[in-house]
Design a protein around this motif. Structure first.
Motif, mmCIF file in Angstrom:
data_model
loop_
_atom_site.group_PDB
_atom_site.id
_atom_site.type_symbol
_atom_site.label_atom_id
_atom_site.label_comp_id
_atom_site.label_asym_id
_atom_site.label_seq_id
_atom_site.Cartn_x
_atom_site.Cartn_y
_atom_site.Cartn_z
ATOM 1 N N HIS A 193 13.915 65.921 38.090
ATOM 2 C CA HIS A 193 14.907 66.308 39.095
ATOM 3 C C HIS A 193 14.214 66.918 40.315
ATOM 4 O O HIS A 193 14.533 66.595 41.461
ATOM 5 N N HIS A 206 17.902 60.149 45.513
ATOM 6 C CA HIS A 206 18.701 61.222 44.914
ATOM 7 C C HIS A 206 19.874 61.673 45.781
ATOM 8 O O HIS A 206 20.847 62.238 45.274
ATOM 9 N N HIS A 285 23.843 74.084 42.971
ATOM 10 C CA HIS A 285 22.826 73.099 43.329
ATOM 11 C C HIS A 285 23.435 72.066 44.287
ATOM 12 O O HIS A 285 22.799 71.649 45.251
#
Ligand SMILES: [Zn+2]
Ligand SMILES: [Zn+2]
Length: 330
Positions: A193, A206, A285
């Motif tokens: 990630h 992403h 996030h």
């Protein structure tokens, strides 16, 4: 009814709701087919033997056929049933759960958003809602077909290092592999990630997952298919590479899928495990972009100093995981 009685009833209904959601969530990607195959492989093979299909040396083949077909030699006979079952159940469950939360919270309790929503003043645009449902469904299709194929392969005696009797390696190894697989999953997830938050990979791959600034349960699997395949790949490869009992393997998979859905739901949810972050952690996030990269523990974010801090400024163009100083502290 007394106050204690009411409180008890309230916590029982909350518990029942949680258990139902857990089972629904665990069934969302066709993994239930794997569960059944792993747990009841011997019984299923006996059942097939009774239908004129012989079981020998751990493999299943049809006694009436003259020579093995291509599917038989690949250990993929009856694959259509496995894939059909995995795909249809995955979609019924995925849509069932996501629509359930959607109507319970986003439609019926929208006016109470301050009580339940991580970002009470903001909602996804209808365009992004459509986008996440379509993209999530595409990945769900890929994931459930893959689950069906793997389940079929193992069911037909295909070789893997998965085992079913604890006594084969003892309880010590069982507990060790449970913890090790959990740690492996979180380690891979954090670093992959974080890698995807490198400027080039972020902009080209992403960012697709980050268009959902106020994520919902649909967002959990809505990402670039290449990224989705990488996350699926390192998990699915495990039972072919190292010996692992079916239970720890499935438990960690189901655990991370369940919290993946909770973390994207946009709904304030406290986890029952002390190491599992609150759902606001991953919601933040999506709100602040390059920060809070972990999923199932705070550990790596704490270790690499990438936890979100109140006195730092974050944004889609502020890379690196540590934000930048506020004007006041400069
Ligand atoms: Zn991200
Ligand atoms: Zn996310």
């Amino acid at each position: 009814m007394g106050l204690i009685g009411e409180k008890l009833q309230d916590s029982i209904s909350k518990f029942v709701f949680m258990v139902i959601i857990f089972f629904l969530a665990t069934a969302t990607r066709g993994e239930w087919v794997l569960v059944i195959v792993y747990m009841f492989r011997d019984q299923l093979q006996n059942l097939l033997a009774g239908q004129g299909i012989q079981v020998s040396g751990g493999s299943v083949h049809n006694v009436t056929g003259p020579s093995p077909t291509l599917l038989e030699s690949l250990k993929l006979q009856n694959i259509h049933w496995f894939v059909l079952l995995a795909v249809s159940t995955s979609f019924i469950m995925y849509y069932g759960l996501a629509f359930g939360w959607h109507y319970y919270y986003y439609v019926n309790r929208q006016h109470l958003a301050k009580e339940w929503k991580c970002q009470p003043d903001k909602f996804l645009t209808p365009e992004n809602e459509r986008h996440e449902i379509l993209l999530g469904s595409l990945n769900m299709m890929i994931g459930s077909v893959a689950s069906g194929v793997i389940a079929c392969f193992i069911m037909n005696g295909g070789s893997s290092k998965m085992y079913y009797n604890v006594s084969e390696r003892g309880w010590g190894y069982f507990i060790f592999s449970l913890v090790a697989f959990f740690v492996y999953n979180e380690t891979m997830a954090y670093y992959l990630h974080r890698l995807f938050h490198n400027p080039w990979l972020y902009r080209n791959i992403h960012k697709m997952h980050h268009r959902y600034h106020q994520p919902t349960a649909w967002s959990a699997v809505a990402m670039h298919p290449a990224e989705f395949l990488m996350y699926q790949g390192y998990l699915a490869a495990t039972p072919f590479l190292v010996p692992i009992h079916a239970f720890p393997f499935l438990f960690v998979l189901l655990y991370s899928y369940y919290y993946g859905l909770c973390d994207h739901s946009g709904i304030n949810m406290e986890a029952i495990w002390p190491w599992q972050p609150h759902s606001r952690f991953h919601d933040n996030h999506h709100k602040h972009f390059h920060v809070n990269f972990g999923f199932n523990t705070y550990f790596f974010d704490w270790f690499h100093d990438t936890l979100r801090k109140e006195n730092r400024v974050y944004g889609e163009e502020v890379y690196g995981g540590r934000g930048k100083p506020t004007l006041k502290s400069e």
